[in-house]
Scaffold this motif. Structure first.
Motif: not given
Length: 298
Positions: A188-193, A206-211
Motif C-alpha cells: 500500500e502507498s502508506y507502507v511505501n511512504a 508493527l505500526r503500519h501493517i499489523l494494525p
C-alpha cells in the motif's frame, strides 16, 4: 487562530466516530448478533462469578452427599444431583470458568503464535516465507484433534498441558490468515511512504501493517472460541484433558454417560451449557464479521 487550530485538531476524529456509530448501528440491526452478544455476556458473567455464585460450593471442592444421589431436578437442585449426590448446577457453573478460560487461553496462544509466523512470512517473503509456510502446511495435514490428543497423551493430563496440546494445533489457521492480509497490505502507498522516510522494517510491520490486519483476526477469534471450547471438552471427555474432581463440561459428560438414559439430567446440564456457549460465540462472530469485514459494508 486558536479556534481554527482546535477545529483542525478535532476534524480527523469525526470519521472514526462516524465509523464506530455505523458499525454499532449495523450490529444492532441484526437480532441474531444481539442475541449472541447477550449469550456471550452471560457466559462471561458465569465464567467470572460462577464458582462464587454456586449454591453448593462444597460440592465443587469435592464434597459428596451419598444420601442425595441421583435426585431428579427439583427446587433444591434445579439440575438434579449426580452419582455422588453433588449438585449438578453447581458443578456446571464452576465448569464454566474452567472450560471458557481454557478455550480463551487456547485461542489467545494460537493467535499470538499464528500472527507472529504469518506476519514474518508475509513481510519477509523469499526463503523465510517458504520455510514457515511449509511448516504451517505440514501442521495442517494432521487433524487438529489427533495432534492435540497425541501431545496431551505425551504431556499427561492437566489444565496447562491440555492448553499447550491444543494450542500447537491451533496456530496454522491464523498464520495463513495473517500472511494473506500482510501480503495485501505491504504494498500500500502508506507502507511505501514509511519505507521512503527510512522507517525500520520492524516499525513498518508493527505500526503500519499489523494494525490493519486486526479486524479479520478478531472475527476469527470470536468464531474460534466455540470450537476451542468443544476441543477442550473433547479431550476431557476421552480422559486425557482435565480430570475429576475438577469440574469441566467434558469430564462431566464423560462421567454421566454411564448413567444414561435413566439419569438423563446429569448429562443434559453440561451439554446444554456447552451448546449455549458455542452457539453464542458463533452468533457473535457472525455479527462481528458483518461490521468488521469491508466486503460486508454497504
Amino acid at each position: 487562530m486558536t479556534d481554527t487550530a482546535e477545529h483542525i485538531a478535532t476534524e480527523p476524529e469525526l470519521p472514526k466516530q462516524d465509523k464506530l456509530q455505523r458499525a454499532l448501528f449495523r450490529f444492532r440491526q441484526s437480532r441474531l448478533s444481539m442475541l449472541g452478544a447477550v449469550m456471550v455476556a452471560l457466559v462471561v458473567f458465569f465464567t467470572a462469578f460462577g464458582t462464587l455464585l454456586a449454591p453448593f460450593p462444597e460440592h465443587i471442592a469435592g464434597g459428596v452427599d451419598t444420601a442425595a444421589r441421583f435426585q431428579p431436578p427439583s427446587w433444591a437442585h434445579p439440575f438434579g444431583t449426580n452419582e455422588l449426590g453433588q449438585d449438578v448446577l453447581s458443578l456446571v457453573m464452576a465448569g464454566t470458568t474452567v472450560s471458557v478460560l481454557a478455550g480463551l487461553s487456547v485461542v489467545l496462544i494460537g493467535t499470538v503464535i499464528g500472527t507472529l509466523v504469518g506476519a514474518i512470512a508475509g513481510f519477509a517473503g523469499g526463503w523465510i516465507d517458504e520455510i514457515l509456510m511449509r511448516l504451517t502446511d505440514l501442521t495442517l495435514t494432521i487433524p487438529g484433534l489427533i495432534l492435540a490428543m497425541a501431545v496431551a497423551a505425551a504431556l499427561g493430563p492437566g489444565f496447562t498441558n491440555m492448553i499447550i496440546a491444543i494450542s500447537l494445533s491451533w496456530w496454522p489457521g491464523y498464520a495463513r490468515l495473517v500472511r494473506g492480509e500482510v501480503l495485501a497490505v505491504r504494498e500500500e502507498s502508506y507502507v511505501n511512504a514509511a519505507r521512503a522516510i527510512g522507517a525500520s522494517p520492524s516499525r513498518i510491520l508493527l505500526r503500519h501493517i499489523l494494525p490493519n490486519t486486526v479486524s479479520p483476526i478478531i472475527v476469527k477469534m470470536s468464531l474460534d472460541m466455540g470450537f476451542a471450547i468443544l476441543m477442550v471438552a473433547g479431550l476431557g471427555f476421552i480422559g486425557i484433558g482435565i480430570r475429576p474432581p475438577t469440574p469441566e463440561w467434558g469430564t462431566l459428560l464423560s462421567v454421566s454417560r454411564s448413567y444414561m438414559p435413566d439419569y438423563w439430567w446429569t448429562a443434559m446440564a453440561p451439554g446444554m451449557a456447552m451448546f449455549f456457549a458455542v452457539f453464542g460465540f458463533n452468533l457473535l462472530g457472525d455479527g462481528l464479521r458483518d461490521i468488521l469485514d469491508p466486503k460486508a459494508r454497504r
